[in-house]
Design a protein around this motif. Structure first.
Motif, PDB file in Angstrom:
ATOM      1  N   SER A  82       0.434  -1.485   0.332  1.00 15.44           N
ATOM      2  CA  SER A  82       0.065   0.205  -0.173  1.00 15.44           C
ATOM      3  C   SER A  82       0.914   1.688   0.254  1.00 15.44           C
ATOM      4  CB  SER A  82      -0.737  -0.416   1.046  1.00 15.44           C
ATOM      5  OG  SER A  82      -1.928   1.148   1.356  1.00 15.44           O
ATOM      6  N   ARG A 134       2.025   1.743  -3.716  1.00 17.02           N
ATOM      7  CA  ARG A 134       1.368   2.072  -4.241  1.00 17.02           C
ATOM      8  C   ARG A 134       0.489   3.916  -4.314  1.00 17.02           C
ATOM      9  NH1 ARG A 134      -3.202   0.246  -3.209  1.00 17.02           N
ATOM     10  NH2 ARG A 134      -2.556  -1.474  -2.400  1.00 17.02           N
ATOM     11  N   THR A 135       0.858   4.244  -2.588  1.00 19.61           N
ATOM     12  CA  THR A 135       0.256   5.719  -2.475  1.00 19.61           C
ATOM     13  C   THR A 135       1.303   6.572  -2.815  1.00 19.61           C
ATOM     14  OG1 THR A 135      -0.690   4.440  -0.931  1.00 19.61           O
ATOM     15  CG2 THR A 135      -0.605   6.879  -1.035  1.00 19.61           C
ATOM     16  N   LEU A 136       2.399   5.818  -2.593  1.00 22.48           N
ATOM     17  CA  LEU A 136       3.293   6.751  -2.358  1.00 22.48           C
ATOM     18  C   LEU A 136       4.289   7.114  -3.612  1.00 22.48           C
ATOM     19  CD1 LEU A 136       4.457   6.688   1.284  1.00 22.48           C
ATOM     20  CD2 LEU A 136       3.195   9.072   0.502  1.00 22.48           C
ATOM     21  N   ASP A 138      -3.916  -0.767   6.875  1.00 18.10           N
ATOM     22  CA  ASP A 138      -4.903  -0.099   6.645  1.00 18.10           C
ATOM     23  C   ASP A 138      -4.577   1.434   7.029  1.00 18.10           C
ATOM     24  OD1 ASP A 138      -5.329  -0.910   4.240  1.00 18.10           O
ATOM     25  OD2 ASP A 138      -7.195  -1.568   4.561  1.00 18.10           O
ATOM     26  N   HIS A 191      -2.213   4.642   6.283  1.00 11.97           N
ATOM     27  CA  HIS A 191      -3.201   6.648   5.932  1.00 11.97           C
ATOM     28  C   HIS A 191      -2.121   7.151   7.235  1.00 11.97           C
ATOM     29  CE1 HIS A 191      -6.680   8.715   6.490  1.00 11.97           C
ATOM     30  NE2 HIS A 191      -5.973   9.216   6.962  1.00 11.97           N
ATOM     31  N   VAL A 238       1.367   8.021   5.200  1.00  9.12           N
ATOM     32  CA  VAL A 238       1.747   8.865   4.348  1.00  9.12           C
ATOM     33  C   VAL A 238       0.676  10.261   5.114  1.00  9.12           C
ATOM     34  CG1 VAL A 238      -0.760   9.262   2.085  1.00  9.12           C
ATOM     35  CG2 VAL A 238       0.819   7.349   2.241  1.00  9.12           C
ATOM     36  N   ALA A 289      -1.582  14.388   0.961  1.00 13.26           N
ATOM     37  CA  ALA A 289      -2.795  13.663   0.749  1.00 13.26           C
ATOM     38  C   ALA A 289      -3.872  13.071   1.575  1.00 13.26           C
ATOM     39  CB  ALA A 289      -1.871  12.068   0.329  1.00 13.26           C
ATOM     40  N   VAL A 290      -3.555  13.330   2.458  1.00  8.34           N
ATOM     41  CA  VAL A 290      -4.534  12.653   3.262  1.00  8.34           C
ATOM     42  C   VAL A 290      -4.292  13.618   4.737  1.00  8.34           C
ATOM     43  CG1 VAL A 290      -5.192  10.728   5.235  1.00  8.34           C
ATOM     44  CG2 VAL A 290      -3.761  10.663   3.245  1.00  8.34           C
TER      45      VAL A 290
END
Length: 338
Positions: A27, A30-32, A315, A319, A322, A329-330
């Protein structure tokens, strides 16, 4: 030797490549993307699918080890090979991970997902596939020649193991010993009715299974290696209820131990609870160390230790990391709710 000492983006080290660890690493990647350098550290040469750990034993000798010994790329496809570090964690400080071979990995954020240790065959001692297959061959050979086996411990692994043995080896007399008055007694979230149903079903389904409750082994079975979890030598076992058993093969399935010693070695023993689990806030952060996170079975986030809980905790951790690496982003902080 220090790895990746100079870095333009944050180093995020994930220690432990099972369900929670691979979920976190995948994750984050894929996110960062290029906004962080994600490293996954594990002692094994592949992902061990512990949920199905007893399947190769049950299917031996025509077994499919691919069911449990699976490439990390299957779970973290975006991880560059160079970012997969094979090694045993020796000490985790607030800004670096030290491996047993002397390598040091500096980090900005760390995620501990090393899970728990349970004796084989629940989880193998071997760290490579050839060693694991050799151990399976030896165990299966001994079981094929045995007439009686004892499984000490009526938790989830013990019950599953005893039933697998009875199903696959109808000639084998299997005795399941448990110190409590019901099976699965220490498993969170399980009702008394379900425990009773498991016992009734097992007894009706397997005529070669004998279940003895409220029975404690008076002297520990002679296991050549205490971590091995089983003995292939004939034993004489006596119990608190006066039973005398003479198994050819003996299994110990008496619980899990958190893989957290290396965390206490670097951050101090105060980060562990009385059972050795890492004290973890609902944000996934280790108490007192805002850049160190924990998830999965090694953390105190949930008493129920299942893969789906580990992924839900992953998860939350992703979160919150990130949100620190890229606040745009969050926005809000996430919290885990059991």
């Amino acid at each position: 030797m220090t790895l990746s000492a100079a870095r333009a983006v944050p180093n995020i080290v994930v220690v432990g490549g099972a369900f929670a660890g691979t979920a976190v690493a995948d994750s984050l990647l894929r996110t960062l993307g290029a906004r962080a350098n994600v490293l996954l550290v594990d002692e094994r040469d592949a992902f061990f699918f512990a949920v199905r750990a007893l399947v190769p034993l049950a299917e031996a000798p025509a077994r499919d080890v691919d069911v449990v010994w699976r490439p990390f790329a299957e779970f973290v496809p975006a991880l560059p090979p160079a970012n997969l570090l094979r090694g045993r964690a020796a000490s985790l400080a607030a800004d670096r991970l030290e491996l047993a071979d002397g390598r040091v990995v500096p980090f900005d954020y760390a995620v501990v997902t090393t899970g728990t240790f349970s004796p084989p065959p629940g989880k193998p001692l071997q760290m490579d596939r050839p060693g694991y297959e050799a151990a399976l061959d030896e165990l299966w050979g001994a079981l094929g020649a045995a007439s009686e086996a004892v499984v000490v411990g009526g938790g989830q692994v013990g019950v599953e193991l005893a039933c697998h043995l009875c199903s696959r080896l109808p000639h084998l007399r299997v005795t399941l010993l448990h110190r409590s008055d019901s099976l699965l007694s220490s498993m969170a979230g399980v009702s008394p009715a379900f425990r009773a149903a498991v016992l009734d079903h097992a007894r009706r389904l397997f005529p070669n299974l004998r279940v003895e409750l409220s029975q404690r082994v008076l002297e520990s079975p002679a296991i050549p290696d205490p971590r091995a979890g089983y003995s292939l030598r004939p034993q004489v076992l006596t119990t608190s209820g006066g039973l005398t058993l003479r198994p050819d093969v003996t299994f110990l399935t008496t619980g899990n131990v958190p893989n957290s010693d290396f965390v206490a070695a670097g951050l101090g023993p105060q980060v562990l609870d009385a059972k050795g689990y890492i004290k973890t806030d609902p944000t996934g952060q280790v108490a007192g160390f805002p850049n160190v996170f924990a998830a999965g079975d090694v953390a105190t986030l949930d008493d129920l230790k299942l893969a789906k809980m580990a992924r839900a905790q992953a998860d939350v951790v992703v979160h919150n990391i990130v949100s620190r690496v890229d606040p745009s982003a969050v926005a809000e902080t996430a919290y885990y709710e059991p």
